[in-house]
Design a protein around this motif. Structure first.
Motif, PDB file in Angstrom:
ATOM      1  N   TYR A   1       0.849  -1.191   0.000  1.00  0.00           N
ATOM      2  CA  TYR A   1       0.000   0.000   0.000  1.00  0.00           C
ATOM      3  C   TYR A   1       0.890   1.248   0.000  1.00  0.00           C
ATOM      4  O   TYR A   1       1.757   1.411   0.861  1.00  0.00           O
ATOM      5  CB  TYR A   1      -0.866  -0.040   1.253  1.00  0.00           C
ATOM      6  N   HIS A   2       0.682   2.115  -0.988  1.00  0.00           N
ATOM      7  CA  HIS A   2       1.501   3.320  -1.119  1.00  0.00           C
ATOM      8  C   HIS A   2       0.716   4.440  -1.782  1.00  0.00           C
ATOM      9  O   HIS A   2      -0.320   4.194  -2.397  1.00  0.00           O
ATOM     10  CB  HIS A   2       2.785   3.021  -1.917  1.00  0.00           C
ATOM     11  N   GLN A   3       1.242   5.646  -1.662  1.00  0.00           N
ATOM     12  CA  GLN A   3       0.588   6.836  -2.196  1.00  0.00           C
ATOM     13  C   GLN A   3       1.345   7.374  -3.400  1.00  0.00           C
ATOM     14  O   GLN A   3       2.569   7.268  -3.475  1.00  0.00           O
ATOM     15  CB  GLN A   3       0.518   7.930  -1.122  1.00  0.00           C
TER      16      GLN A   3
ATOM     17  N   GLY B   1       1.817  13.952  -6.966  1.00  0.00           N
ATOM     18  CA  GLY B   1       2.307  14.633  -8.157  1.00  0.00           C
ATOM     19  C   GLY B   1       2.185  13.791  -9.414  1.00  0.00           C
ATOM     20  O   GLY B   1       2.685  14.165 -10.465  1.00  0.00           O
ATOM     21  N   GLU B   2       1.521  12.646  -9.282  1.00  0.00           N
ATOM     22  CA  GLU B   2       1.360  11.741 -10.431  1.00  0.00           C
ATOM     23  C   GLU B   2       0.135  10.864 -10.210  1.00  0.00           C
ATOM     24  O   GLU B   2      -0.425  10.805  -9.118  1.00  0.00           O
ATOM     25  CB  GLU B   2       2.612  10.871 -10.595  1.00  0.00           C
ATOM     26  N   GLN B   3      -0.275  10.212 -11.277  1.00  0.00           N
ATOM     27  CA  GLN B   3      -1.368   9.246 -11.217  1.00  0.00           C
ATOM     28  C   GLN B   3      -0.893   7.951 -11.849  1.00  0.00           C
ATOM     29  O   GLN B   3      -0.010   7.963 -12.715  1.00  0.00           O
ATOM     30  CB  GLN B   3      -2.595   9.790 -11.934  1.00  0.00           C
ATOM     31  N   GLU B   4      -1.465   6.823 -11.421  1.00  0.00           N
ATOM     32  CA  GLU B   4      -1.062   5.531 -11.985  1.00  0.00           C
ATOM     33  C   GLU B   4      -2.294   4.792 -12.482  1.00  0.00           C
ATOM     34  O   GLU B   4      -3.332   4.764 -11.821  1.00  0.00           O
ATOM     35  CB  GLU B   4      -0.324   4.681 -10.961  1.00  0.00           C
ATOM     36  N   ILE B   5      -2.136   4.191 -13.656  1.00  0.00           N
ATOM     37  CA  ILE B   5      -3.208   3.435 -14.286  1.00  0.00           C
ATOM     38  C   ILE B   5      -2.731   2.004 -14.484  1.00  0.00           C
ATOM     39  O   ILE B   5      -1.640   1.787 -15.028  1.00  0.00           O
ATOM     40  CB  ILE B   5      -3.600   4.056 -15.645  1.00  0.00           C
TER      41      ILE B   5
ATOM     42  N   THR C   1      -5.424   5.286 -10.087  1.00  0.00           N
ATOM     43  CA  THR C   1      -5.088   5.891  -8.798  1.00  0.00           C
ATOM     44  C   THR C   1      -4.711   7.341  -9.076  1.00  0.00           C
ATOM     45  O   THR C   1      -3.672   7.606  -9.684  1.00  0.00           O
ATOM     46  CB  THR C   1      -3.925   5.139  -8.123  1.00  0.00           C
ATOM     47  N   PRO C   2      -5.552   8.281  -8.650  1.00  0.00           N
ATOM     48  CA  PRO C   2      -5.278   9.690  -8.942  1.00  0.00           C
ATOM     49  C   PRO C   2      -4.188  10.261  -8.054  1.00  0.00           C
ATOM     50  O   PRO C   2      -3.752   9.630  -7.084  1.00  0.00           O
ATOM     51  CB  PRO C   2      -6.625  10.363  -8.653  1.00  0.00           C
ATOM     52  N   ASP C   3      -3.772  11.467  -8.381  1.00  0.00           N
ATOM     53  CA  ASP C   3      -2.814  12.208  -7.572  1.00  0.00           C
ATOM     54  C   ASP C   3      -3.294  12.233  -6.116  1.00  0.00           C
ATOM     55  O   ASP C   3      -4.470  12.480  -5.854  1.00  0.00           O
ATOM     56  CB  ASP C   3      -2.699  13.635  -8.124  1.00  0.00           C
TER      57      ASP C   3
END
Length: 117
Positions: A54-56, A59-63, A90-92
């Protein structure tokens, strides 16, 4: 532009982001091509029981686009079963994790874009 399979870099990430096992990442495109749009486009293969902790993202988003296998993802505080064809965004400032809970490899594409891309 053609990028040949033989030039792609593959690495194993033991206990990725505090997870279990050793997901294998094939880097398809990096920041040198994505430029100011993002930093990563990769194929990730996880064996049964492997997880990414689990991580945040800040300044970026991941698809994630899931190609095969099945697993469980934590999308902020919600836990959801995923299957081939599903997409996770996963949005900013969002949090996520993933675990291969199936009996075969979990394979997916991961794209990290800058938040303002």
């Amino acid at each position: 532009m053609i990028i040949k399979k033989t030039s792609l870099v593959t690495e194993t990430k033991d206990n990725m982001r505090g997870g279990n096992g050793a997901p294998v990442i094939t880097h398809v495109i990096g920041g040198e091509i994505l430029g100011n749009k993002g930093r990563l486009y990769s194929k990730i293969v996880m064996q049964p029981g492997d997880s990414i902790g689990y991580h945040q993202h800040v300044g970026e988003q991941e698809i994630y686009y899931f190609l095969s296998g099945e697993g469980m993802v934590k999308d902020n505080e919600e836990t959801i079963k995923i299957y081939p064809g599903d997409v996770m965004i996963t949005p900013d400032h969002g949090y996520h994790s993933i675990e291969n809970t199936g009996t075969e490899e979990l394979v997916f594409m991961a794209l990290i874009l800058n938040a303002d891309a």
